[in-house]
Design an enzyme around this catalytic site. Structure first.
Site, PDB file in Angstrom:
ATOM      1  N   ASP A   9      44.160  36.371  37.003  1.00  0.00           N
ATOM      2  CA  ASP A   9      45.320  37.232  38.119  1.00  0.00           C
ATOM      3  C   ASP A   9      44.361  37.791  39.145  1.00  0.00           C
ATOM      4  O   ASP A   9      43.133  38.100  38.856  1.00  0.00           O
ATOM      5  CB  ASP A   9      45.985  38.250  37.275  1.00  0.00           C
ATOM      6  CG  ASP A   9      46.837  39.021  38.101  1.00  0.00           C
ATOM      7  OD1 ASP A   9      47.496  38.657  38.677  1.00  0.00           O
ATOM      8  OD2 ASP A   9      46.789  40.530  37.655  1.00  0.00           O
ATOM      9  N   ASP A  28      45.640  41.117  41.464  1.00  0.00           N
ATOM     10  CA  ASP A  28      45.762  42.227  41.546  1.00  0.00           C
ATOM     11  C   ASP A  28      45.729  43.363  40.415  1.00  0.00           C
ATOM     12  O   ASP A  28      45.906  42.924  39.045  1.00  0.00           O
ATOM     13  CB  ASP A  28      47.300  42.695  42.074  1.00  0.00           C
ATOM     14  CG  ASP A  28      47.607  42.194  43.641  1.00  0.00           C
ATOM     15  OD1 ASP A  28      46.636  41.461  44.163  1.00  0.00           O
ATOM     16  OD2 ASP A  28      48.504  42.418  43.928  1.00  0.00           O
TER      17      ASP A  28
END
Length: 293
Positions: free
Chosen positions: A93, A95
């Site tokens: 991922d 953020d």
């Protein structure tokens, strides 16, 4: 196999063997395997490879983690280490995982619409909006912004501790890397260029005459898309399930983490911890290089 990630490996092992510091006394076979467990280092952190001979129940892991947490140490349970001689694949991922910030929050702050975007986030957290609706409502507040804003924003973003070392190490090991993000391609393309990520998938913000229209075009990258991308790359590249690692921080990463051979929550939110086996609260990201044998 248990991997104890710590800055004090010999102290931790001593307390485990002596049954002190809150650690329960071990069975003879567990004492033997721990006393001879290899200790490997990555920077200032070390990993104790403890073959306990069985798979711990979730309740046992939680209890052990609570004790290790008092010593700012992490605990992972895996079936096996990665084989450096075989193909491997790391999916991330973006953020709050590879970078410290949430891009849409920082974008909104830079554009002067932070409170408006934050109100949508609260609405989504209260269960009144699904992921797709929330994303579209947030993006609507970005309408009219110059597309050049992404260059300004990117320079303000900070990689999480250990990320740069990890990504360099994965390149050296010829691991395939990918980032699946509910954020935006503009930021990921800059990150990809700086860090040599093999593949990126994120949302595309529509624009007209150099300005954002406030809408997302094409497929929205949600939890299902992240799972789909991971499986597609794994199967296309012929990478064994046990050689796949996925890393994320939020509940929308759970599907891909549980599909990977090793799924790890990094500074994971409570909503994700309820859905996965392994997470790292204290160690920097580059300790993941210790997953290789």
């Amino acid at each position: 196999m248990l991997l104890i990630l710590t800055q004090n490996p010999y102290e931790i092992r001593k307390e485990l063997l002596l049954g002190i510091g809150g650690f329960a006394s071990l069975k003879p076979e567990e004492t033997f395997s721990l006393s001879s467990a290899p200790i490997r280092a990555q920077g200032e952190w070390s990993c104790i490879e403890w073959n306990v001979g069985r798979k711990l129940e979730a309740s046992e892991l939680i209890a052990l983690r609570a004790l290790f947490a008092k010593k700012n140490s992490d605990l992972l349970q895996i079936d096996s280490l990665l084989n450096p001689k075989e193909k491997s694949f790391f999916a991330f991922d973006m953020d709050s995982t590879l970078i410290r910030q949430e891009v849409i929050d920082e974008l909104a702050r830079l554009a002067g619409v932070y409170e408006e975007v934050a109100s949508v986030t609260r609405e989504a957290m209260e269960g009144n909006l699904d992921f797709h609706e929330a994303l579209q409502k947030r993006c609507a507040h970005l309408k009219g912004l110059s597309s050049s804003i992404f260059s300004d924003l990117y320079n303000r973003l900070e990689p999480n501790v250990g990320v740069e070392t990890l990504l360099r190490g994965l390149k050296e090991k010829k691991s395939r890397t990918a980032v699946f993000s509910g954020g935006f391609t503009d930021i990921l393309e800059l990150f990809q260029k700086d860090f040599g990520i093999d593949e990126i998938y994120a949302n595309v913000l529509a624009r007209e005459d150099g300005h954002l229209t406030g809408t997302v075009t094409g497929d929205i990258v949600d939890k299902n898309k992240k799972l789909e991308y991971l499986k597609t790359i794994r199967d296309r590249e012929g990478i064994a399930h046990k050689q796949v690692v996925a890393v994320g921080d939020g509940a929308n990463d759970a599907l891909m983490l549980n599909e990977a051979g090793i799924g790890i929550g990094f500074h994971a939110k409570d909503g994700l911890k309820k859905l996965i086996v392994n997470w790292v609260d204290f160690a920097p990201m580059d300790v993941l290089l210790l997953l290789f044998s």
